[in-house]
Write a protein that holds these residues in place. Structure first.
Motif, short mmCIF file in Angstrom:
data_model
loop_
_atom_site.label_atom_id
_atom_site.label_comp_id
_atom_site.label_asym_id
_atom_site.label_seq_id
_atom_site.Cartn_x
_atom_site.Cartn_y
_atom_site.Cartn_z
N ARG A 68 77.53 13.59 11.67
CA ARG A 68 77.71 14.10 13.03
C ARG A 68 79.18 14.34 13.30
O ARG A 68 80.02 13.46 13.11
CB ARG A 68 77.17 13.10 14.06
N LEU A 69 79.51 15.52 13.76
CA LEU A 69 80.91 15.80 14.08
C LEU A 69 81.43 14.85 15.15
O LEU A 69 82.61 14.45 15.12
CB LEU A 69 81.04 17.25 14.56
N ALA A 70 80.57 14.46 16.08
CA ALA A 70 81.00 13.58 17.17
C ALA A 70 81.38 12.19 16.69
O ALA A 70 82.02 11.44 17.43
CB ALA A 70 79.88 13.48 18.21
N ASP A 71 81.02 11.84 15.46
CA ASP A 71 81.44 10.56 14.91
C ASP A 71 82.88 10.58 14.41
O ASP A 71 83.44 9.53 14.07
CB ASP A 71 80.52 10.15 13.75
N PHE A 72 83.47 11.77 14.39
CA PHE A 72 84.82 11.91 13.85
C PHE A 72 85.82 12.48 14.86
O PHE A 72 86.99 12.12 14.84
CB PHE A 72 84.80 12.81 12.60
N VAL A 73 85.36 13.39 15.71
CA VAL A 73 86.26 14.03 16.68
C VAL A 73 85.57 14.09 18.03
O VAL A 73 84.34 13.96 18.14
CB VAL A 73 86.64 15.47 16.24
N GLU A 74 86.37 14.31 19.05
CA GLU A 74 85.84 14.51 20.39
C GLU A 74 85.41 15.96 20.55
O GLU A 74 86.23 16.87 20.38
CB GLU A 74 86.89 14.15 21.43
N LEU A 75 84.14 16.18 20.87
CA LEU A 75 83.63 17.53 21.07
C LEU A 75 83.74 17.90 22.55
O LEU A 75 83.68 17.04 23.43
CB LEU A 75 82.18 17.63 20.60
N PRO A 76 83.86 19.20 22.85
CA PRO A 76 84.08 19.60 24.24
C PRO A 76 82.85 19.52 25.13
O PRO A 76 82.97 19.45 26.35
CB PRO A 76 84.56 21.06 24.11
N GLY A 77 81.64 19.53 24.53
CA GLY A 77 80.42 19.50 25.33
C GLY A 77 80.13 18.13 25.91
O GLY A 77 80.52 17.10 25.34
N GLU A 78 79.42 18.10 27.03
CA GLU A 78 79.04 16.83 27.63
C GLU A 78 78.06 16.08 26.74
O GLU A 78 78.06 14.85 26.71
CB GLU A 78 78.42 17.06 29.01
N ASP A 79 77.21 16.81 26.03
CA ASP A 79 76.27 16.22 25.10
C ASP A 79 76.83 16.37 23.69
O ASP A 79 76.97 17.49 23.18
CB ASP A 79 74.90 16.92 25.20
N ALA A 80 77.17 15.26 23.06
CA ALA A 80 77.79 15.31 21.74
C ALA A 80 76.88 15.92 20.68
O ALA A 80 77.37 16.39 19.65
CB ALA A 80 78.20 13.90 21.31
N ASP A 81 75.57 15.90 20.92
CA ASP A 81 74.64 16.45 19.94
C ASP A 81 74.18 17.86 20.30
O ASP A 81 73.31 18.41 19.62
CB ASP A 81 73.42 15.52 19.81
N GLU A 82 74.75 18.44 21.36
CA GLU A 82 74.46 19.83 21.67
C GLU A 82 74.92 20.69 20.49
O GLU A 82 75.95 20.44 19.89
CB GLU A 82 75.23 20.24 22.92
N GLU A 83 74.14 21.73 20.16
CA GLU A 83 74.46 22.53 18.98
C GLU A 83 75.87 23.10 19.05
O GLU A 83 76.35 23.50 20.11
CB GLU A 83 73.45 23.66 18.80
N ALA A 84 76.53 23.13 17.88
CA ALA A 84 77.89 23.67 17.78
C ALA A 84 77.88 25.06 17.16
O ALA A 84 78.94 25.68 17.05
CB ALA A 84 78.78 22.74 16.97
N ASP A 85 76.70 25.53 16.76
CA ASP A 85 76.60 26.86 16.15
C ASP A 85 77.65 27.01 15.05
O ASP A 85 78.41 27.98 15.02
CB ASP A 85 76.75 27.96 17.20
N ILE A 86 77.68 26.04 14.15
CA ILE A 86 78.67 26.06 13.07
C ILE A 86 78.37 27.23 12.15
O ILE A 86 77.29 27.33 11.58
CB ILE A 86 78.66 24.73 12.30
#
Length: 359
Positions: A68-86
């Motif tokens: 999970r990206l959220a385990d390493f960096v702060e993501l901008p979305g309110e929901d850390a598991d919201e899709e990032a469309d990588i």
């Protein structure tokens, strides 16, 4: 130009977490890293690691691990598991990079929708904050495998997992751009802004745009990210001579947009396909001496050559990710597909990728 020569297929075996999130049916990026593949799907905020069954001539990549990206960096979305469309991953030096599409999304009309409801849905455009990410993760060897970590001691420095700082949000930086600003409110699949490839060479980061395509010219953005020691979890962008935080290159891809980028020495291989919601054509181009460009480039004629014409399906088998594979002298690329054809699925955990020969 050569027609695609299929050398072989390889099996990508996904675990239950990836299957539950349908990553295996929405493959958007791939990069080879020794005996592993880094893979992303466009419906999650995770990166997948698959391990080869043979380091020389793999037939299968398995042992799926999801990060999970959220385990390493702060993501901008309110929901850390919201899709990032990588849409792109890259491996360079001590780091694994990932980039989101940065694009808006138009709702689709599905089979159950009709009349006014269908029209309202087609008129709805939404954005997701997690799509607006550029992330750099340190890679350490853990239990013999390359593994993302929050920090890494190497070369006498501590390298931290980092994401692009809000002040350098790419959509905001492009808001006054004379070519791209007017396409920011347009959904990606309508020829709006849509980042779909990343390549990293030294301090240079290249982002390939599926859209917009202007009068047949596709765009590649060049960035020079760095980490401020005072903010080690934030990437910032160095300014070029014109004061901008990005440099634009335009490529003659015969009207196609960029689907992926892959370094090949000092060249860049470009996987190209339609910017709109079309099946094909799909091709691989070579941007010669891309890494030596010191000014904004108009890439045409002998600077870019059409290398391979790929096959594509009707409504499926959309080539989205490309990575070099195997020994350097074999000149082969691994291709993964969004919306894979039914024939690519073996059971509920295996999807086939193609290994093709390059000129």
């Amino acid at each position: 130009m050569e027609i695609m020569t299929l050398e072989r297929t390889v099996r990508l075996r996904f675990g239950h977490l990836s299957r539950a999130s349908a990553t295996h049916t929405n493959l958007s990026a791939v990069r080879s890293d020794g005996n592993v593949l880094w893979i992303a799907g466009d419906e999650t905020a995770t990166l997948e690691r698959l391990v080869a069954d043979d380091p020389v001539l793999p037939q299968e990549y398995a042992e799926d691990a999801s990060f999970r990206l959220a385990d390493f960096v702060e993501l901008p979305g309110e929901d850390a598991d919201e899709e990032a469309d990588i849409e792109g991953v890259a491996r360079n030096g001590h780091f694994l990079w990932a980039v989101g599409s940065h694009g808006l999304r138009r709702k689709q009309i599905k089979a159950r929708h009709a009349g006014e409801k269908a029209m309202r849905r087609l008129g709805r455009v939404v954005g997701q904050d997690n799509r607006q990410i550029l992330v750099r993760l340190p890679i350490a060897t853990v239990d013999g495998l390359p593994t993302p970590v929050r920090s890494l001691e190497a070369d006498g420095e501590t390298h931290h997992a980092a994401a692009l700082a809000p002040r350098d949000n790419l959509r905001e930086l492009l808001a006054d751009d004379e070519h791209l600003s007017m396409f920011l409110p347009i959904p990606g699949k309508d020829n709006g802004l849509d980042i779909e490839g990343i390549a990293v060479h030294g301090e240079r980061v290249y982002l390939g745009l599926r859209g917009p395509v202007l009068r047949g010219w596709a765009f590649v953005l060049e960035l020079r990210p760095y980490v401020d020691p005072a903010s080690p979890a934030r990437l910032q962008l160095r300014r070029f001579d014109d004061g901008r935080a990005y440099r634009k290159h335009v490529l003659d891809l015969n009207g196609l947009g960029v689907r992926d980028l892959c370094p090949a020495g000092e060249d860049l291989l470009v996987l190209a396909g339609p910017t709109m919601d079309l099946d094909g054509p799909v091709r691989i181009y070579r941007w010669h001496q891309a890494m030596r460009a010191e000014q904004p480039s108009v890439v045409r004629d002998e600077l870019i050559t059409r290398e391979v014409e790929l096959t594509f399906g009707e409504g499926d088998d959309h080539a989205e990710g490309m990575g070099l594979i195997g020994p350097a002298d074999r000149k082969q690329a691994l291709i993964v597909y969004d919306s894979p054809a039914v024939a690519r699925f073996h059971g509920d955990d295996i999807v086939l990728a193609d290994v093709i020969n390059l000129p």
